[in-house]
Design an enzyme around this catalytic site. Sequence first.
Site, short mmCIF file in Angstrom:
data_model
loop_
_atom_site.label_atom_id
_atom_site.label_comp_id
_atom_site.label_asym_id
_atom_site.label_seq_id
_atom_site.Cartn_x
_atom_site.Cartn_y
_atom_site.Cartn_z
N THR A 71 19.75 17.25 34.77
CA THR A 71 19.73 16.87 33.44
C THR A 71 19.92 15.32 32.72
O THR A 71 18.88 14.97 32.16
CB THR A 71 19.74 17.87 32.43
OG1 THR A 71 19.80 19.22 33.23
CG2 THR A 71 19.10 18.04 31.11
N SER A 198 21.39 15.25 41.37
CA SER A 198 22.83 16.18 40.99
C SER A 198 23.17 16.97 42.37
O SER A 198 22.81 17.40 43.04
CB SER A 198 21.85 16.94 39.73
OG SER A 198 23.42 18.07 40.20
N HIS A 200 25.32 19.31 42.31
CA HIS A 200 25.34 21.03 42.70
C HIS A 200 24.51 21.80 43.21
O HIS A 200 24.23 22.44 43.59
CB HIS A 200 26.13 21.92 41.63
CG HIS A 200 24.75 21.99 40.78
ND1 HIS A 200 24.49 22.70 40.51
CD2 HIS A 200 24.14 21.43 39.98
CE1 HIS A 200 23.06 23.10 39.71
NE2 HIS A 200 23.15 21.42 39.57
N CYS A 324 16.46 28.37 34.31
CA CYS A 324 16.45 27.97 32.74
C CYS A 324 15.36 28.99 31.85
O CYS A 324 15.51 29.26 31.15
CB CYS A 324 15.75 26.34 32.19
SG CYS A 324 16.41 25.64 33.79
C1 LIG Z 1 18.86 21.69 38.76
C2 LIG Z 1 17.81 20.36 38.97
C3 LIG Z 1 17.41 19.95 37.47
C4 LIG Z 1 18.98 19.61 36.30
O1 LIG Z 1 20.11 19.10 37.17
P1 LIG Z 1 21.34 19.77 36.88
O2 LIG Z 1 22.37 18.96 37.64
O3 LIG Z 1 21.86 21.65 36.87
O4 LIG Z 1 21.39 19.40 35.18
C5 LIG Z 1 16.80 18.80 37.13
N1 LIG Z 1 15.96 18.87 38.03
C6 LIG Z 1 15.34 19.36 38.97
C7 LIG Z 1 14.50 19.17 40.15
C8 LIG Z 1 16.53 20.60 39.44
O5 LIG Z 1 15.71 21.84 39.84
#
Ligand SMILES: *Cc1c(COP(=O)(O)O)cnc(C)c1O
Length: 398
Positions: A71, A198, A200, A324
């Site tokens: 994010t 990201s 995770h 979310c």
């Molecule tokens: C999970 C996700 C995010 C946000 O990533 P975070 O590390 O959880 O803030 C943004 N874009 C997509 C497509 C995601 O799946």
Amino acid sequence: MPLYFDNAASTPLHASALAAMMPYLSDNYTNPSSIYTPARAARKAIDEARVTVASTINAKPEEIYFTGSGTEAINWAIRGVLEAQAQKGRHVVTTAAEHHATLYTCKHLEKLGYEITYLPVDAEGYVAPEAVSAAIRNDTVLVSIIMANNEVGTIQPMAAIGEITRKAGITLHTDAVQAVGHIQVDVEALQVDILSLSAHKFYGPKGVGAQYIKKGTRIAPLLIGGAQERGRRAGTENVAGIVGLAAALSVSAAEMAGEELRISALRDMLINEILARIPHTRLNGPRTNRLPGNVNVSFSFIEGESLLLHLDMLGCQASTGSACSSGALAPSHVLTAMGLSHELANGAIRFSLGRDNTAQDIDNLMVMLEKSVARLRELSPLYDDFCKNLLVPPTKEA
Ligand SMILES: *Cc1c(COP(=O)(O)O)cnc(C)c1O
């Protein structure tokens, strides 16, 4: 053992990532900006992580910046480019099927006076490259398009879009959070200027992400303070997180070829089983060219949220598509952008498969699903009406 089918929301931490992180969660608590020996070891670990991330996406190490999440990287890309290229204009092109990190950043910018074009997507979730081309204006500063959709798994034609923006001289950002670690991502081939990822989402720790910024791209920092990340992202580095991100990414990259095939086969098996064994179901998103682990199905006559709760009681974890928005009753903006009715959008469930899932899991899930859907339909007034209309010939009604 719980049946976990929510890998698009988050993944289990890979053992090798945890092992790589441990020294920086225990003995080596130094600040990597300090000059003594253990701090230099922490600095070296960050540098090595940068090399790993760069080589995985065909970038140079100096084009990689670590952030506090996917994010944050997305916010930085959008707001940073608009700030640094303010003299060019205030217009952004994006799609109607973005993650909330992009969608709500754009909504916020609209309130500040920016103009945003939300390109439509087709019934399978695709944006047309020609539509990107047609939306570009003299005052367009940024094009931001999600590479692979988190709800329905649609993989966008990024290379074709990259060709258009590169020719037009407009900065292209892609939210590749669902793509990196799962499908091949090559920033040169895609011709993207900024790419967010990201940890995770590919078996790394939560709370750490990374940004690729092509050398020469004009972007202002989001966080201002110390000189970390070459002055572009201030704040003492999350050493353990960064090291864990890189360790998880190297495992995911090394296993990608095999895992992509194995998980896609499980995905197709689950899709086929649901559509064959449970009536009144519909696959959302494309059959092919979708993320290996993504299954998104609408179950007519029932609420996705109710089905999730039912499955949860049976020990099975899935999602309505976007973590979310769970808890909210509004139907998914992605599914409605694809033209689904509110009823079908509310009846949608996402099963996202990952490295721990097996064919046995799919069998177990199918048993639970058949039972849960049947039970919920028994209780559904919509289904009741539907069955009555089927059974009673209309002539006998009056
Ligand atoms: C999970 C996700 C995010 C946000 O990533 P975070 O590390 O959880 O803030 C943004 N874009 C997509 C497509 C995601 O799946």
